[in-house]
Scaffold this motif. Structure first.
Motif, PDB file in Angstrom:
ATOM      1  N   VAL A 278       0.843  -1.198   0.000  1.00  0.00           N
ATOM      2  CA  VAL A 278       0.000   0.000   0.000  1.00  0.00           C
ATOM      3  C   VAL A 278       0.881   1.252   0.000  1.00  0.00           C
ATOM      4  O   VAL A 278       0.660   2.181  -0.788  1.00  0.00           O
ATOM      5  CB  VAL A 278      -0.946  -0.001   1.218  1.00  0.00           C
ATOM      6  N   PHE A 279       1.878   1.279   0.881  1.00  0.00           N
ATOM      7  CA  PHE A 279       2.793   2.429   0.908  1.00  0.00           C
ATOM      8  C   PHE A 279       3.497   2.599  -0.442  1.00  0.00           C
ATOM      9  O   PHE A 279       3.611   3.724  -0.960  1.00  0.00           O
ATOM     10  CB  PHE A 279       3.841   2.245   2.013  1.00  0.00           C
ATOM     11  N   TYR A 280       3.952   1.497  -1.015  1.00  0.00           N
ATOM     12  CA  TYR A 280       4.659   1.568  -2.294  1.00  0.00           C
ATOM     13  C   TYR A 280       3.755   2.137  -3.389  1.00  0.00           C
ATOM     14  O   TYR A 280       4.178   2.985  -4.188  1.00  0.00           O
ATOM     15  CB  TYR A 280       5.161   0.182  -2.697  1.00  0.00           C
ATOM     16  N   THR A 281       2.500   1.678  -3.430  1.00  0.00           N
ATOM     17  CA  THR A 281       1.561   2.169  -4.442  1.00  0.00           C
ATOM     18  C   THR A 281       1.336   3.665  -4.299  1.00  0.00           C
ATOM     19  O   THR A 281       1.332   4.410  -5.288  1.00  0.00           O
ATOM     20  CB  THR A 281       0.221   1.426  -4.318  1.00  0.00           C
ATOM     21  N   LEU A 282       1.168   4.135  -3.060  1.00  0.00           N
ATOM     22  CA  LEU A 282       0.933   5.558  -2.839  1.00  0.00           C
ATOM     23  C   LEU A 282       2.179   6.385  -3.164  1.00  0.00           C
ATOM     24  O   LEU A 282       2.071   7.489  -3.715  1.00  0.00           O
ATOM     25  CB  LEU A 282       0.499   5.792  -1.393  1.00  0.00           C
ATOM     26  N   ILE A 283       3.349   5.868  -2.828  1.00  0.00           N
ATOM     27  CA  ILE A 283       4.596   6.567  -3.168  1.00  0.00           C
ATOM     28  C   ILE A 283       4.778   6.607  -4.685  1.00  0.00           C
ATOM     29  O   ILE A 283       5.187   7.631  -5.259  1.00  0.00           O
ATOM     30  CB  ILE A 283       5.793   5.887  -2.480  1.00  0.00           C
ATOM     31  N   ASP A 284       4.489   5.494  -5.342  1.00  0.00           N
ATOM     32  CA  ASP A 284       4.583   5.416  -6.803  1.00  0.00           C
ATOM     33  C   ASP A 284       3.683   6.466  -7.449  1.00  0.00           C
ATOM     34  O   ASP A 284       4.096   7.199  -8.359  1.00  0.00           O
ATOM     35  CB  ASP A 284       4.189   4.014  -7.252  1.00  0.00           C
ATOM     36  N   ASN A 285       2.435   6.566  -6.979  1.00  0.00           N
ATOM     37  CA  ASN A 285       1.514   7.572  -7.526  1.00  0.00           C
ATOM     38  C   ASN A 285       2.010   8.986  -7.256  1.00  0.00           C
ATOM     39  O   ASN A 285       1.921   9.872  -8.123  1.00  0.00           O
ATOM     40  CB  ASN A 285       0.127   7.394  -6.916  1.00  0.00           C
ATOM     41  N   ALA A 286       2.517   9.224  -6.048  1.00  0.00           N
ATOM     42  CA  ALA A 286       3.012  10.558  -5.706  1.00  0.00           C
ATOM     43  C   ALA A 286       4.176  10.952  -6.612  1.00  0.00           C
ATOM     44  O   ALA A 286       4.272  12.103  -7.059  1.00  0.00           O
ATOM     45  CB  ALA A 286       3.435  10.596  -4.244  1.00  0.00           C
ATOM     46  N   ALA A 287       5.065  10.009  -6.914  1.00  0.00           N
ATOM     47  CA  ALA A 287       6.207  10.307  -7.779  1.00  0.00           C
ATOM     48  C   ALA A 287       5.762  10.539  -9.222  1.00  0.00           C
ATOM     49  O   ALA A 287       6.322  11.390  -9.922  1.00  0.00           O
ATOM     50  CB  ALA A 287       7.216   9.165  -7.713  1.00  0.00           C
ATOM     51  N   LYS A 288       4.733   9.794  -9.669  1.00  0.00           N
ATOM     52  CA  LYS A 288       4.274   9.928 -11.048  1.00  0.00           C
ATOM     53  C   LYS A 288       3.599  11.263 -11.295  1.00  0.00           C
ATOM     54  O   LYS A 288       3.774  11.879 -12.339  1.00  0.00           O
ATOM     55  CB  LYS A 288       3.283   8.808 -11.383  1.00  0.00           C
ATOM     56  N   TYR A 289       2.796  11.698 -10.326  1.00  0.00           N
ATOM     57  CA  TYR A 289       1.909  12.835 -10.570  1.00  0.00           C
ATOM     58  C   TYR A 289       2.400  14.145  -9.954  1.00  0.00           C
ATOM     59  O   TYR A 289       1.627  15.096  -9.855  1.00  0.00           O
ATOM     60  CB  TYR A 289       0.503  12.517 -10.042  1.00  0.00           C
ATOM     61  N   SER A 290       3.631  14.200  -9.529  1.00  0.00           N
ATOM     62  CA  SER A 290       4.168  15.463  -8.995  1.00  0.00           C
ATOM     63  C   SER A 290       5.470  15.788  -9.720  1.00  0.00           C
ATOM     64  O   SER A 290       6.219  14.894 -10.119  1.00  0.00           O
ATOM     65  CB  SER A 290       4.405  15.364  -7.486  1.00  0.00           C
ATOM     66  N   PRO A 291       5.757  17.068  -9.901  1.00  0.00           N
ATOM     67  CA  PRO A 291       6.968  17.468 -10.642  1.00  0.00           C
ATOM     68  C   PRO A 291       8.245  17.019  -9.927  1.00  0.00           C
ATOM     69  O   PRO A 291       8.264  16.768  -8.712  1.00  0.00           O
ATOM     70  CB  PRO A 291       6.868  19.002 -10.673  1.00  0.00           C
ATOM     71  N   ALA A 292       9.314  16.928 -10.706  1.00  0.00           N
ATOM     72  CA  ALA A 292      10.614  16.565 -10.140  1.00  0.00           C
ATOM     73  C   ALA A 292      11.071  17.626  -9.138  1.00  0.00           C
ATOM     74  O   ALA A 292      10.684  18.795  -9.219  1.00  0.00           O
ATOM     75  CB  ALA A 292      11.636  16.412 -11.265  1.00  0.00           C
ATOM     76  N   GLU A 293      11.870  17.173  -8.192  1.00  0.00           N
ATOM     77  CA  GLU A 293      12.436  18.030  -7.142  1.00  0.00           C
ATOM     78  C   GLU A 293      11.403  18.521  -6.129  1.00  0.00           C
ATOM     79  O   GLU A 293      11.717  19.342  -5.275  1.00  0.00           O
ATOM     80  CB  GLU A 293      13.162  19.250  -7.752  1.00  0.00           C
ATOM     81  N   THR A 294      10.175  18.044  -6.217  1.00  0.00           N
ATOM     82  CA  THR A 294       9.171  18.431  -5.223  1.00  0.00           C
ATOM     83  C   THR A 294       9.179  17.426  -4.076  1.00  0.00           C
ATOM     84  O   THR A 294       9.782  16.352  -4.150  1.00  0.00           O
ATOM     85  CB  THR A 294       7.762  18.496  -5.833  1.00  0.00           C
ATOM     86  N   LEU A 295       8.475  17.783  -3.005  1.00  0.00           N
ATOM     87  CA  LEU A 295       8.530  17.003  -1.771  1.00  0.00           C
ATOM     88  C   LEU A 295       7.427  15.946  -1.751  1.00  0.00           C
ATOM     89  O   LEU A 295       6.280  16.205  -2.106  1.00  0.00           O
ATOM     90  CB  LEU A 295       8.357  17.931  -0.565  1.00  0.00           C
ATOM     91  N   ILE A 296       7.816  14.745  -1.325  1.00  0.00           N
ATOM     92  CA  ILE A 296       6.858  13.677  -1.017  1.00  0.00           C
ATOM     93  C   ILE A 296       6.954  13.428   0.480  1.00  0.00           C
ATOM     94  O   ILE A 296       8.021  13.066   0.989  1.00  0.00           O
ATOM     95  CB  ILE A 296       7.165  12.389  -1.804  1.00  0.00           C
ATOM     96  N   ARG A 297       5.850  13.644   1.184  1.00  0.00           N
ATOM     97  CA  ARG A 297       5.860  13.520   2.646  1.00  0.00           C
ATOM     98  C   ARG A 297       5.100  12.251   3.057  1.00  0.00           C
ATOM     99  O   ARG A 297       3.945  12.069   2.694  1.00  0.00           O
ATOM    100  CB  ARG A 297       5.222  14.751   3.297  1.00  0.00           C
ATOM    101  N   ILE A 298       5.767  11.408   3.824  1.00  0.00           N
ATOM    102  CA  ILE A 298       5.166  10.184   4.353  1.00  0.00           C
ATOM    103  C   ILE A 298       5.027  10.357   5.858  1.00  0.00           C
ATOM    104  O   ILE A 298       6.007  10.693   6.538  1.00  0.00           O
ATOM    105  CB  ILE A 298       6.038   8.952   4.025  1.00  0.00           C
ATOM    106  N   ALA A 299       3.827  10.145   6.374  1.00  0.00           N
ATOM    107  CA  ALA A 299       3.577  10.370   7.799  1.00  0.00           C
ATOM    108  C   ALA A 299       2.780   9.218   8.375  1.00  0.00           C
ATOM    109  O   ALA A 299       2.024   8.544   7.671  1.00  0.00           O
ATOM    110  CB  ALA A 299       2.827  11.692   8.011  1.00  0.00           C
ATOM    111  N   ALA A 300       2.966   8.997   9.682  1.00  0.00           N
ATOM    112  CA  ALA A 300       2.192   7.983  10.405  1.00  0.00           C
ATOM    113  C   ALA A 300       2.093   8.411  11.855  1.00  0.00           C
ATOM    114  O   ALA A 300       3.074   8.863  12.456  1.00  0.00           O
ATOM    115  CB  ALA A 300       2.851   6.609  10.294  1.00  0.00           C
ATOM    116  N   SER A 301       0.905   8.293  12.415  1.00  0.00           N
ATOM    117  CA  SER A 301       0.690   8.675  13.806  1.00  0.00           C
ATOM    118  C   SER A 301      -0.476   7.880  14.362  1.00  0.00           C
ATOM    119  O   SER A 301      -1.253   7.272  13.614  1.00  0.00           O
ATOM    120  CB  SER A 301       0.406  10.181  13.923  1.00  0.00           C
TER     121      SER A 301
END
Length: 421
Positions: A278-301
């Motif tokens: 699940v984490f991998y799929t969401l990270i994959d989507n975030a990398a695909k649909y956001s411009p290069a050099e932008t931030l991908i934030r992963i959080a858990a609480s």
């Protein structure tokens, strides 16, 4: 006039005559002790009965016959149609008016009841026709939706099978051409050692891509068939995030990744491989649909009701509110629906559907919301922490041995991929 209505009216006239005659004969047998008022009331009941059952015309006939019978047999002088007492004239007129009026009212009530019943039957008929039309329309819509899904499936399968196969075919053909006799002639281009390695890397990567695509289809089929079985173990969210990031290392090379995991976050009872997926799929989507050099934030609480709240947020264009639920449908991509002019990232659109199936198998939820600044997309999902009395070994013994072996092989494969990367 319809024959059935004519027969019904004739029956009404007959009943009116017979009814008044029967009541008159019965009351006459009682002698002079019977009160004329009682006779009038009994005859009035006959009139009401005829009016309620056969309508106003038979009721008027019954009223006239009742007046004549009351006058001839019960009002002095008895046996004649002469009326000696003026009060009896008033009584006869009142009886006649009452009988006719009551008959008309009863007939009108019966007619309205018949009209209401006819209206009810008409409404039922129209409702049945509407329901049939709706069912036909729903069936037609279902067929159109089925055709649309078939087309989407065909497009996705064709693209995601043909693209890696084309690359593999081209690389293999180049390597085979080099091995043909005369390949070392000046007219032939000889691949260097680095070139051969690049070709083999392409074959390896595209083969892995094909394998992941087929695994996704199989995983989706298992989830839809209810055959997706969790292998729960106690573990930490941090380890699962690390597994996902190790797999997605090549995907996030051009992005900045920030991991924010709450300190002293409790361990959870989950299928670590599924949650990592699940984490991998969401990270994959975030990398695909956001411009290069932008931030991908992963959080858990930790959240309320003993659940863990995890999220992956990107800095991309975001997803319209009306499409946020549909992105979890198979073969649906928000960018395709929202903006056809933009470039299409690779993928079949199955990733989020599989992720939702895995999260819901853990009794969790997954949804889409806007990023912290109102821009971008944040994919959020929750997982129950788990029951402390749960015995993972008991579940392991309940699983069949081939499934356990498959699970071990999958873990070993994942570890090998992570080591290579």
């Amino acid at each position: 006039m319809p024959i059935k209505a004519l027969k019904t009216r004739r029956a009404g006239y007959l009943i009116a005559v017979v009814g008044i005659a029967a009541v008159t004969a019965t009351l006459r047998l009682m002698g002079d002790s019977i009160n004329p008022t009682t006779v009038a009331l009994v005859m009035l009941l006959v009139v009401l009965f005829v009016a309620a059952s056969w309508g106003s015309r038979p009721a008027i006939v019954a009223s006239v016959l009742g007046v004549l019978g009351l006058n001839f047999f019960f009002l002095p002088p008895v046996g004649t149609l002469t009326i000696a007492d003026p009060d009896n004239w008033v009584a006869l007129i009142v009886f006649l008016i009452t009988a006719v009026t009551a008959g008309q009212l009863s007939a009108n009530a019966r007619r309205r009841a018949d009209e209401a019943e006819a209206g009810r039957r008409e409404i039922e008929r129209l409702y049945d026709e509407l329901r049939s039309a709706f069912e036909r329309a729903s069936h037609a819509e279902a067929l159109r939706e089925s055709e649309r899904l078939k087309s989407a499936l065909l497009d996705a399968v064709t693209h995601d099978l043909r693209t890696p196969l084309t690359s593999i075919k081209a690389s293999v053909t180049t390597l085979l051409d080099e091995l043909k006799p005369g390949a070392s002639d000046a007219s032939q281009t000889v691949l260097s050692e680095e070139g051969r390695r690049e070709m083999l890397d392409v074959i390896n990567e595209e083969s892995d891509r094909l394998n992941r695509f087929i695994e996704g289809l199989v995983e989706m089929a298992r989830i839809e068939a209810g055959e997706f079985r969790l292998r729960r173990r106690w573990g930490t969210i941090e380890e699962m995030v690390e597994m996902a990031l190790a797999r997605a290392k090549t995907l996030t090379d051009q992005h900045r990744v920030d991991v924010e995991i709450e300190k002293d976050l409790p361990i959870v009872l989950v299928d670590a491989r599924a949650v990592s997926e699940v984490f991998y799929t969401l990270i994959d989507n975030a990398a695909k649909y956001s411009p290069a050099e932008t931030l991908i934030r992963i959080a858990a609480s930790r959240a309320e009701n003993d659940v863990i709240r995890a999220s992956v947020e990107d800095s991309g264009p975001g997803i319209p509110v009306e499409l946020r639920e549909r992105v979890f449908d198979k073969f649906f991509r928000a960018i395709r629906a929202a903006d056809s002019n933009r470039s299409q990232p690779s993928g079949t659109g199955m990733g989020l559907a599989i992720a939702r199936g895995m999260v819901e198998a853990h009794s969790g939820r997954i949804w889409i919301e806007s990023g912290a600044s109102g821009r971008g997309t944040r994919a959020v999902f929750t997982l129950p922490i788990g029951d402390e009395d749960y015995n993972a070994e008991t579940e392991a013994e309940a699983l069949d041995e081939p499934s356990l072996q498959e699970h071990r092989n999958n873990n070993a494969t994942e570890a090998a991929h992570s080591d290579r990367r």
